[in-house]
Design a protein around this motif. Structure first.
Motif, PDB file in Angstrom:
ATOM      1  N   GLU A  39       0.815  -1.218   0.000  1.00  0.00           N
ATOM      2  CA  GLU A  39       0.000   0.000   0.000  1.00  0.00           C
ATOM      3  C   GLU A  39       0.848   1.267   0.000  1.00  0.00           C
ATOM      4  OE1 GLU A  39       0.502  -1.424   4.184  1.00  0.00           O
ATOM      5  OE2 GLU A  39      -0.315  -2.357   2.412  1.00  0.00           O
ATOM      6  N   GLY A  40       2.096   1.169   0.406  1.00  0.00           N
ATOM      7  CA  GLY A  40       2.979   2.328   0.486  1.00  0.00           C
ATOM      8  C   GLY A  40       3.186   3.050  -0.837  1.00  0.00           C
ATOM      9  N   PRO A  41       3.558   2.338  -1.912  1.00  0.00           N
ATOM     10  CA  PRO A  41       3.747   3.026  -3.191  1.00  0.00           C
ATOM     11  C   PRO A  41       2.471   3.695  -3.710  1.00  0.00           C
ATOM     12  CG  PRO A  41       4.785   0.880  -3.246  1.00  0.00           C
ATOM     13  CD  PRO A  41       4.003   0.953  -1.977  1.00  0.00           C
ATOM     14  N   ASN A  42       1.325   3.074  -3.452  1.00  0.00           N
ATOM     15  CA  ASN A  42       0.065   3.676  -3.889  1.00  0.00           C
ATOM     16  C   ASN A  42      -0.228   4.958  -3.125  1.00  0.00           C
ATOM     17  OD1 ASN A  42      -0.853   1.732  -5.861  1.00  0.00           O
ATOM     18  ND2 ASN A  42      -1.062   0.326  -4.146  1.00  0.00           N
ATOM     19  N   LEU A  43       0.027   4.948  -1.828  1.00  0.00           N
ATOM     20  CA  LEU A  43      -0.181   6.161  -1.038  1.00  0.00           C
ATOM     21  C   LEU A  43       0.814   7.246  -1.429  1.00  0.00           C
ATOM     22  CD1 LEU A  43      -0.940   4.661   2.483  1.00  0.00           C
ATOM     23  CD2 LEU A  43      -2.538   5.755   0.902  1.00  0.00           C
ATOM     24  N   LEU A  44       2.029   6.851  -1.746  1.00  0.00           N
ATOM     25  CA  LEU A  44       3.029   7.813  -2.199  1.00  0.00           C
ATOM     26  C   LEU A  44       2.608   8.452  -3.523  1.00  0.00           C
ATOM     27  CD1 LEU A  44       5.827   9.045  -1.674  1.00  0.00           C
ATOM     28  CD2 LEU A  44       6.774   7.165  -3.005  1.00  0.00           C
ATOM     29  N   ALA A  45       2.100   7.639  -4.429  1.00  0.00           N
ATOM     30  CA  ALA A  45       1.630   8.168  -5.716  1.00  0.00           C
ATOM     31  C   ALA A  45       0.448   9.111  -5.513  1.00  0.00           C
ATOM     32  CB  ALA A  45       1.240   7.023  -6.640  1.00  0.00           C
ATOM     33  N   ALA A  46      -0.474   8.744  -4.625  1.00  0.00           N
ATOM     34  CA  ALA A  46      -1.623   9.609  -4.347  1.00  0.00           C
ATOM     35  C   ALA A  46      -1.169  10.931  -3.729  1.00  0.00           C
ATOM     36  CB  ALA A  46      -2.608   8.902  -3.423  1.00  0.00           C
ATOM     37  N   GLY A  47      -0.202  10.875  -2.842  1.00  0.00           N
ATOM     38  CA  GLY A  47       0.326  12.099  -2.234  1.00  0.00           C
ATOM     39  C   GLY A  47       1.013  12.987  -3.249  1.00  0.00           C
TER      40      GLY A  47
END
Length: 74
Positions: A39-47
């Motif tokens: 989930e980390g890369p997805n949250l980073l992309a969203a941020g």
């Protein structure tokens, strides 16, 4: 204030970036529920998309403000 909010919403690319942000957040939630640990890369992309939206809105408002001032000076 209403005109400002409408102009931010109508900024080119803002809707597309919002759709992408929502997709990344949903994907992060699904990854979290499935306990995959990705989930980390997805949250980073969203941020990053949120920061990009803010920058696009600011630049667009600056261009609009400068264009209005140029018209008033003539």
């Amino acid at each position: 204030m209403k005109n400002f909010i409408e102009s931010v919403i109508r900024t080119p690319g803002m809707l597309f970036m919002s759709i992408l942000t929502t997709g990344f957040i949903i994907n992060a939630g699904v990854q979290y529920i499935n306990s995959t640990g990705f989930e980390g890369p997805n949250l980073l992309a969203a941020g990053c998309l949120l920061v990009g939206q803010f920058i696009v809105a600011v630049v667009h408002q600056m261009r609009r403000f400068a264009q209005d001032n140029t018209l008033n000076l003539q």
